[in-house]
Scaffold this active site. Structure first.
Site, PDB file in Angstrom:
ATOM      1  N   GLY A  17       0.806  -1.220   0.000  1.00  0.00           N
ATOM      2  CA  GLY A  17       0.000   0.000   0.000  1.00  0.00           C
ATOM      3  C   GLY A  17       0.834   1.262   0.000  1.00  0.00           C
ATOM      4  O   GLY A  17       0.438   2.281  -0.581  1.00  0.00           O
ATOM      5  N   ASP A  18       1.993   1.223   0.631  1.00  0.00           N
ATOM      6  CA  ASP A  18       2.904   2.373   0.616  1.00  0.00           C
ATOM      7  C   ASP A  18       3.285   2.701  -0.824  1.00  0.00           C
ATOM      8  O   ASP A  18       3.246   3.861  -1.241  1.00  0.00           O
ATOM      9  CB  ASP A  18       4.142   2.044   1.450  1.00  0.00           C
ATOM     10  CG  ASP A  18       5.188   3.139   1.422  1.00  0.00           C
ATOM     11  OD1 ASP A  18       4.844   4.299   1.726  1.00  0.00           O
ATOM     12  OD2 ASP A  18       6.350   2.838   1.090  1.00  0.00           O
TER      13      ASP A  18
END
Length: 123
Positions: A17-18
């Site tokens: 997700g980063d």
């Protein structure tokens, strides 16, 4: 890496997700025509733990029960690292947001990703 959303743990989803969130920020800034020499400085306004913590609170009550469960899993993830510029609470909220973005990416829910991203970066 394990196959499918259900096989990824919160740390793996946050890691993914980063990258997803940062890619979305970079695409947004390029589409807005931000001068290339200042793009990294502008991106930090969105990808910092402090900024993502604010976004976490901004969207939390607009999430489905399943999305709230995922974001809380990320928030409650105990990692050994944390941001140099944010406290533990802000860092955990940022990790929760990243976990949600990783989850939605793995799930292939691009419309929801875009919807939440727009909410996150809107004024």
């Amino acid at each position: 890496m394990a196959q499918g959303v259900g096989h990824l743990n919160a740390a793996e989803l946050a890691y993914l997700g980063d990258a997803v969130f940062e890619l979305m920020v970079r695409e947004m800034l390029l589409q807005e025509g931000v001068p290339f020499r200042s793009i990294n400085r502008r991106a930090k306004n969105f990808v910092s733990a402090m900024a993502q913590s604010v976004m976490y609170h901004k969207i939390f009550h607009q999430l489905s029960p399943d999305e709230q469960t995922i974001i809380k899993r990320g928030r409650n993830l105990h990692t050994c690292s944390r941001s140099k510029n944010a406290g533990v609470t802000e860092y955990r909220h940022a990790t929760g947001l990243e976990t949600l973005f990783g989850y939605l990416h793995q799930k292939g829910d691009t419309p929801r990703l875009k919807e939440l991203f727009t909410l996150c970066v809107s004024d």
